[in-house]
Design an enzyme around this catalytic site. Structure first.
Site, mmCIF file in Angstrom:
data_model
loop_
_atom_site.group_PDB
_atom_site.id
_atom_site.type_symbol
_atom_site.label_atom_id
_atom_site.label_comp_id
_atom_site.label_asym_id
_atom_site.label_seq_id
_atom_site.Cartn_x
_atom_site.Cartn_y
_atom_site.Cartn_z
ATOM 1 N N CYS A 35 3.628 7.861 -9.649
ATOM 2 C CA CYS A 35 3.319 7.018 -10.817
ATOM 3 C C CYS A 35 2.288 7.652 -11.750
ATOM 4 O O CYS A 35 2.155 7.232 -12.898
ATOM 5 C CB CYS A 35 2.819 5.648 -10.370
ATOM 6 N N ASN A 56 7.567 -1.972 -12.790
ATOM 7 C CA ASN A 56 6.948 -0.665 -12.586
ATOM 8 C C ASN A 56 8.029 0.409 -12.673
ATOM 9 O O ASN A 56 8.883 0.493 -11.794
ATOM 10 C CB ASN A 56 6.261 -0.661 -11.211
ATOM 11 N N HIS A 104 -0.967 2.444 -16.587
ATOM 12 C CA HIS A 104 0.252 2.363 -15.766
ATOM 13 C C HIS A 104 0.536 0.899 -15.468
ATOM 14 O O HIS A 104 -0.385 0.131 -15.141
ATOM 15 C CB HIS A 104 0.011 3.150 -14.472
HETATM 16 O O1 UT7 Z 1 2.659 2.116 -8.902
HETATM 17 C C1 UT7 Z 1 1.594 2.056 -8.011
HETATM 18 C C2 UT7 Z 1 2.014 1.623 -6.717
HETATM 19 N N1 UT7 Z 1 2.231 0.259 -6.510
HETATM 20 C C3 UT7 Z 1 1.304 -0.708 -6.690
HETATM 21 O O2 UT7 Z 1 0.257 -0.491 -7.233
HETATM 22 C C4 UT7 Z 1 1.600 -2.042 -6.141
HETATM 23 C C5 UT7 Z 1 0.420 -2.539 -5.389
HETATM 24 N N2 UT7 Z 1 0.592 -3.798 -4.703
HETATM 25 C C6 UT7 Z 1 0.891 -4.951 -5.322
HETATM 26 O O3 UT7 Z 1 1.181 -5.001 -6.507
HETATM 27 C C7 UT7 Z 1 0.768 -6.213 -4.520
HETATM 28 O O4 UT7 Z 1 0.179 -5.917 -3.289
HETATM 29 C C8 UT7 Z 1 2.111 -6.966 -4.281
HETATM 30 C C9 UT7 Z 1 2.591 -7.603 -5.578
HETATM 31 C C10 UT7 Z 1 3.147 -5.999 -3.741
HETATM 32 C C11 UT7 Z 1 1.892 -8.082 -3.264
HETATM 33 O O5 UT7 Z 1 0.866 -8.963 -3.681
HETATM 34 P P1 UT7 Z 1 -0.316 -9.378 -2.670
HETATM 35 O O6 UT7 Z 1 -1.097 -10.399 -3.378
HETATM 36 O O7 UT7 Z 1 -1.012 -8.100 -2.267
HETATM 37 O O8 UT7 Z 1 0.469 -10.029 -1.473
HETATM 38 P P2 UT7 Z 1 0.496 -9.580 0.067
HETATM 39 O O9 UT7 Z 1 1.230 -8.285 0.223
HETATM 40 O O10 UT7 Z 1 -0.884 -9.665 0.612
HETATM 41 O O11 UT7 Z 1 1.383 -10.740 0.671
HETATM 42 C C12 UT7 Z 1 0.974 -12.115 0.651
HETATM 43 C C13 UT7 Z 1 2.106 -12.954 1.197
HETATM 44 C C14 UT7 Z 1 2.689 -12.448 2.505
HETATM 45 O O12 UT7 Z 1 2.999 -13.562 3.299
HETATM 46 P P3 UT7 Z 1 2.046 -13.985 4.523
HETATM 47 O O13 UT7 Z 1 2.028 -12.791 5.430
HETATM 48 O O14 UT7 Z 1 0.711 -14.277 3.895
HETATM 49 O O15 UT7 Z 1 2.745 -15.179 5.078
HETATM 50 C C15 UT7 Z 1 3.967 -11.754 2.088
HETATM 51 O O16 UT7 Z 1 4.953 -11.764 3.102
HETATM 52 O O17 UT7 Z 1 3.201 -12.955 0.261
HETATM 53 C C16 UT7 Z 1 4.406 -12.623 0.949
HETATM 54 N N3 UT7 Z 1 5.294 -11.946 0.010
HETATM 55 C C17 UT7 Z 1 6.130 -12.592 -0.818
HETATM 56 N N4 UT7 Z 1 6.352 -13.918 -0.996
HETATM 57 C C18 UT7 Z 1 7.246 -14.264 -1.921
HETATM 58 C C19 UT7 Z 1 5.425 -10.602 -0.201
HETATM 59 N N5 UT7 Z 1 6.342 -10.407 -1.154
HETATM 60 C C20 UT7 Z 1 6.789 -11.610 -1.542
HETATM 61 C C21 UT7 Z 1 7.724 -12.049 -2.497
HETATM 62 N N6 UT7 Z 1 7.922 -13.370 -2.663
HETATM 63 N N7 UT7 Z 1 8.425 -11.179 -3.273
#
Ligand code: UT7
Length: 359
Positions: free
Chosen positions: A112, A278, A248
């Site tokens: 990225c 992204n 980005h």
């Molecule tokens: O280009 C550079 C590289 N990429 C990035 O910079 C992306 C970096 N990461 C992110 O943008 C975020 O971490 C995400 C958007 C991917 C996730 O957001 P988060 O606030 O960090 O959520 P999390 O991974 O801590 O997950 C929270 C909860 C989990 O459930 P439990 O374990 O708390 O029950 C996940 O299973 O949200 C759940 N979850 C979802 N729920 C509904 C994960 N993906 C989804 C989804 N829909 N699509």
């Protein structure tokens, strides 16, 4: 006489087919509300053409904006982590399609951060006198490495291309501060495992992005904010000197945190993540193009580019834009229309991951 590198052309190419949050609700356990509030994304594009076709169109638009033709390009830098083949580099296809017969061409993979890495390199090559005109492209076909059964990744990424032309100039322009960073010890928290030459024979085992999202998120917030602060300091700017942050587009919350750390008014931040998600190395040149189209880059404006991604890489640049913020010319051509629905385009992914689940 001092020699600088000025951005003289810009362009983008987005495939027409949209994958919306409502579409994703049909295939994984998620909701428009969750995706919007956690990432800022509403929809992303899925390409029906090869990445080089997107790159070529973005490149041609950038050359039209610069008022040059392909014969005037000395070097094509094609920033991508989704190349069409390992040999040749995708840059070779782009060079052939453009007819850039006097150019050198190479792919550049810093994930990225690829566009910002490429921008700093192109600026340096021009200042050093090794090139007069560089076409720098950021292009990705990330739908190719998406697992549309994994809700934690498939909601984030999309396809697209953006490009800029950099040309030698005597007026002060270009990179006034830069940071290129990487932490390879953490590379496996965002990767496509088992692909490439790491284990002979494994190349087709699993081709999908895996990511520890919240760990990547935390590191992205720190690295993008630190790198941005550093380049602003190197440029000798105060926060009020920044006309536009062009970050980005990985997650709106990462962008908001970077702006907060810089104490930058949100009105000076370019955001288009809602429309494309992204697109990795393509996000910044697409966002820059849209900022110019919207009249948000003033003549000789001070811009900050900042990125973070796989590798784990990060990069930032403090950039003085040129005097001209209007394109010299525009071209009408677009990507060919698609006669396939988004589900038909994604069918190979579904077939692939369905097959894996049955193994
Ligand atoms: O280009 C550079 C590289 N990429 C990035 O910079 C992306 C970096 N990461 C992110 O943008 C975020 O971490 C995400 C958007 C991917 C996730 O957001 P988060 O606030 O960090 O959520 P999390 O991974 O801590 O997950 C929270 C909860 C989990 O459930 P439990 O374990 O708390 O029950 C996940 O299973 O949200 C759940 N979850 C979802 N729920 C509904 C994960 N993906 C989804 C989804 N829909 N699509």
């Amino acid at each position: 006489m001092s020699r600088y590198a000025e951005i003289t052309g810009w362009g983008k190419a987005l495939p027409p087919t949209v994958l919306s949050n409502a579409d994703l609700e049909l295939i994984v356990e998620t909701s428009d509300d969750w995706i919007t509030s956690r990432s800022g994304i509403k929809e992303r594009r899925i390409s029906h053409v090869a990445a080089s076709e997107m790159a070529e169109l973005a490149g041609r638009r950038a050359m039209a904006a610069a008022g040059i033709d392909a014969g005037g390009v000395d070097l094509i830098l094609n920033a991508t982590c989704t190349p069409e083949s390992i040999i040749p580099a995708s840059a070779s296809y782009v060079q052939a399609m453009l007819g850039a017969t006097k150019a050198g061409a190479m792919d550049l993979n810093a994930n990225c951060s690829g566009f910002v890495y490429g921008y700093v390199m192109a600026d340096s090559l021009i200042r050093a006198g090794a090139a007069d005109t560089v076409l720098l492209i950021g292009v990705e076909r990330l739908s190719w490495v998406m697992d549309y059964t994994d809700r934690s990744t498939c909601i984030l990424f999309g396809d697209g291309a953006g490009a800029v032309v950099l040309q030698a100039t005597s007026g002060e322009a270009g990179v006034l501060g830069s940071v290129l960073g990487v932490d390879g010890t953490m590379a496996d928290i965002l990767c496509v495992p088992n692909d490439g030459t790491i284990e002979p024979g494994s190349a087709s085992a699993v081709t999908r992005i895996v990511m520890e999202g919240s760990d990547v998120f935390r590191r992205a917030v720190t690295a993008m904010a630190d790198a941005s602060e550093t380049v602003v300091r190197q440029a000798g700017w105060e926060v009020d000197d920044i006309d536009l942050l062009v970050p980005h587009q990985a997650n709106q919350r990462i962008i908001d945190a970077t702006a907060r750390r810089l104490k930058l008014d949100p009105a000076r931040v370019m955001l288009n993540i809602h429309a494309y998600g992204n697109t990795s190395a393509a996000t910044i040149p697409i966002a820059l193009t849209e900022a110019l189209e919207a009249g948000r880059v003033p003549p000789r404006g001070n811009l900050v580019f900042a990125a973070f991604g796989g590798g784990l890489t990060w990069a930032a640049a403090a950039v003085r834009f040129g005097e001209r913020v209007m394109p010299r010319a525009e071209i009408e051509d677009d990507l060919p229309a698609s006669d396939r629905s988004v589900w038909e385009l994604l069918q190979p992914n579904f077939d692939y991951f369905g097959r894996l689940e049955r193994l």
